[in-house]
Design a protein around this motif. Structure first.
Motif, PDB file in Angstrom:
ATOM      1  N   TYR A  94       0.831  -1.204   0.000  1.00 31.27           N
ATOM      2  CA  TYR A  94       0.000   0.000   0.000  1.00 31.27           C
ATOM      3  C   TYR A  94       0.868   1.259   0.000  1.00 31.27           C
ATOM      4  O   TYR A  94       0.647   2.180  -0.795  1.00 31.27           O
ATOM      5  CB  TYR A  94      -0.929  -0.029   1.210  1.00 31.27           C
ATOM      6  CG  TYR A  94      -1.679   1.259   1.448  1.00 31.27           C
ATOM      7  CD1 TYR A  94      -2.599   1.748   0.531  1.00 31.27           C
ATOM      8  CD2 TYR A  94      -1.458   1.986   2.606  1.00 31.27           C
ATOM      9  CE1 TYR A  94      -3.281   2.933   0.763  1.00 31.27           C
ATOM     10  CE2 TYR A  94      -2.142   3.167   2.850  1.00 31.27           C
ATOM     11  CZ  TYR A  94      -3.050   3.637   1.920  1.00 31.27           C
ATOM     12  OH  TYR A  94      -3.719   4.802   2.151  1.00 31.27           O
ATOM     13  N   MET A  95       1.870   1.309   0.873  1.00 27.61           N
ATOM     14  CA  MET A  95       2.731   2.489   0.930  1.00 27.61           C
ATOM     15  C   MET A  95       3.524   2.652  -0.362  1.00 27.61           C
ATOM     16  O   MET A  95       3.715   3.775  -0.837  1.00 27.61           O
ATOM     17  CB  MET A  95       3.653   2.424   2.144  1.00 27.61           C
ATOM     18  CG  MET A  95       2.913   2.642   3.454  1.00 27.61           C
ATOM     19  SD  MET A  95       3.981   2.782   4.894  1.00 27.61           S
ATOM     20  CE  MET A  95       4.519   1.106   5.102  1.00 27.61           C
ATOM     21  N   ALA A  96       3.971   1.537  -0.954  1.00 28.31           N
ATOM     22  CA  ALA A  96       4.684   1.618  -2.232  1.00 28.31           C
ATOM     23  C   ALA A  96       3.750   2.123  -3.334  1.00 28.31           C
ATOM     24  O   ALA A  96       4.171   2.904  -4.187  1.00 28.31           O
ATOM     25  CB  ALA A  96       5.268   0.260  -2.599  1.00 28.31           C
ATOM     26  N   ALA A  97       2.492   1.699  -3.300  1.00 26.32           N
ATOM     27  CA  ALA A  97       1.528   2.179  -4.302  1.00 26.32           C
ATOM     28  C   ALA A  97       1.278   3.671  -4.137  1.00 26.32           C
ATOM     29  O   ALA A  97       1.173   4.400  -5.127  1.00 26.32           O
ATOM     30  CB  ALA A  97       0.220   1.401  -4.178  1.00 26.32           C
ATOM     31  N   VAL A  98       1.207   4.138  -2.901  1.00 31.06           N
ATOM     32  CA  VAL A  98       1.043   5.574  -2.652  1.00 31.06           C
ATOM     33  C   VAL A  98       2.251   6.326  -3.187  1.00 31.06           C
ATOM     34  O   VAL A  98       2.112   7.385  -3.817  1.00 31.06           O
ATOM     35  CB  VAL A  98       0.821   5.853  -1.149  1.00 31.06           C
ATOM     36  CG1 VAL A  98       0.932   7.333  -0.838  1.00 31.06           C
ATOM     37  CG2 VAL A  98      -0.527   5.315  -0.706  1.00 31.06           C
ATOM     38  N   MET A  99       3.437   5.779  -2.955  1.00 29.72           N
ATOM     39  CA  MET A  99       4.662   6.428  -3.433  1.00 29.72           C
ATOM     40  C   MET A  99       4.724   6.409  -4.957  1.00 29.72           C
ATOM     41  O   MET A  99       5.209   7.360  -5.568  1.00 29.72           O
ATOM     42  CB  MET A  99       5.894   5.736  -2.848  1.00 29.72           C
ATOM     43  CG  MET A  99       5.955   5.808  -1.335  1.00 29.72           C
ATOM     44  SD  MET A  99       6.106   7.466  -0.709  1.00 29.72           S
ATOM     45  CE  MET A  99       7.842   7.704  -0.948  1.00 29.72           C
ATOM     46  N   THR A 100       4.235   5.343  -5.589  1.00 28.31           N
ATOM     47  CA  THR A 100       4.219   5.268  -7.051  1.00 28.31           C
ATOM     48  C   THR A 100       3.268   6.310  -7.626  1.00 28.31           C
ATOM     49  O   THR A 100       3.592   6.980  -8.596  1.00 28.31           O
ATOM     50  CB  THR A 100       3.789   3.860  -7.513  1.00 28.31           C
ATOM     51  OG1 THR A 100       4.719   2.910  -7.015  1.00 28.31           O
ATOM     52  CG2 THR A 100       3.730   3.767  -9.020  1.00 28.31           C
ATOM     53  N   ALA A 101       2.107   6.457  -6.997  1.00 29.33           N
ATOM     54  CA  ALA A 101       1.112   7.405  -7.498  1.00 29.33           C
ATOM     55  C   ALA A 101       1.531   8.850  -7.288  1.00 29.33           C
ATOM     56  O   ALA A 101       1.189   9.717  -8.077  1.00 29.33           O
ATOM     57  CB  ALA A 101      -0.230   7.158  -6.801  1.00 29.33           C
ATOM     58  N   SER A 102       2.276   9.110  -6.221  1.00 22.63           N
ATOM     59  CA  SER A 102       2.661  10.481  -5.900  1.00 22.63           C
ATOM     60  C   SER A 102       4.072  10.486  -5.323  1.00 22.63           C
ATOM     61  O   SER A 102       4.265  10.736  -4.142  1.00 22.63           O
ATOM     62  CB  SER A 102       1.665  11.060  -4.889  1.00 22.63           C
ATOM     63  OG  SER A 102       2.036  12.356  -4.540  1.00 22.63           O
ATOM     64  N   PRO A 103       5.094  10.207  -6.148  1.00 28.58           N
ATOM     65  CA  PRO A 103       6.437  10.043  -5.611  1.00 28.58           C
ATOM     66  C   PRO A 103       7.022  11.286  -4.947  1.00 28.58           C
ATOM     67  O   PRO A 103       7.688  11.180  -3.929  1.00 28.58           O
ATOM     68  CB  PRO A 103       7.282   9.632  -6.813  1.00 28.58           C
ATOM     69  CG  PRO A 103       6.496  10.018  -8.010  1.00 28.58           C
ATOM     70  CD  PRO A 103       5.055  10.068  -7.591  1.00 28.58           C
TER      71      PRO A 103
END
Length: 191
Positions: A100-109
């Motif tokens: 989940y945190m990696a997906a958040v970082m991918t969406a808004s690095p």
């Protein structure tokens, strides 16, 4: 995903030290402890790398999808192994939180790496509630019981001969899990 640099580096140190101790626990003679220690070492080192302050290092864009794949695999493994033990469900939740945190970082690095991203508030809140409860329960399990402390003092010579190796001590494994739970809380608070 990080706050001030000093707290970020403290989180990196905590998670890296926990991961290193979990690597040492992998030398245990107990196979279930070795497997759990391997999962926890991956989580500790993964959290340490994710917690590096954005002011020190901005990872390339491919890092966060790679994180999602690695921890997605860890989540699938934890789901498979959870058939044999309830503790693996915690590994599943931890790995899913990392995805989940990696997906958040991918969406808004850029926003995510600095001071908060665009996570789903309900999901973030659910993970925060889970890890808060986990930290409180884990911390309570580390408190010594009054009856055990008195009996341990009487039989200290016998206990010293039968004491497990320091890598096999259950209270150290619990402390390791507690520190990773605290680290996960700190990381989730910045989403």
């Amino acid at each position: 995903m990080h706050g001030p640099a000093s707290s970020g580096w403290l989180l990196v140190a905590l998670c890296a030290a926990t991961g290193a101790y979990c690597l040492l626990r992998m030398r245990s003679s107990d196979e279930t402890q070795r497997r759990a220690a391997g999962d926890e070492a991956l989580m500790g080192f993964g959290m340490a790398v994710m917690a590096v302050p954005g002011s020190a290092f901005t990872p390339p864009a491919w890092v966060w999808p790679a994180y999602a794949v690695v921890f997605g695999g860890a989540a699938l493994r934890a789901l498979w192994v959870a058939r044999s033990g309830r503790h693996h469900l915690h590994h599943l939740v931890g790995a899913a939180a990392m995805v989940y945190m990696a997906a958040v970082m991918t969406a808004s690095p850029t926003a995510g790496h600095a001071h908060g991203g665009s996570g789903v508030p309900l999901l973030t809140g659910g993970l925060l509630a889970y890890f808060t409860a986990y930290v409180l329960v884990s911390g309570a399990r580390l408190l010594p019981a009054a009856g055990i402390a008195g009996s341990a003092a009487r039989g200290s010579a016998t206990a010293a001969r039968r004491a497990p190796a320091w890598g096999d001590r259950p209270e150290l494994a619990r402390a390791c899990r507690l520190s990773m739970g605290i680290g996960m809380l700190a990381m989730l608070l910045t989403i």
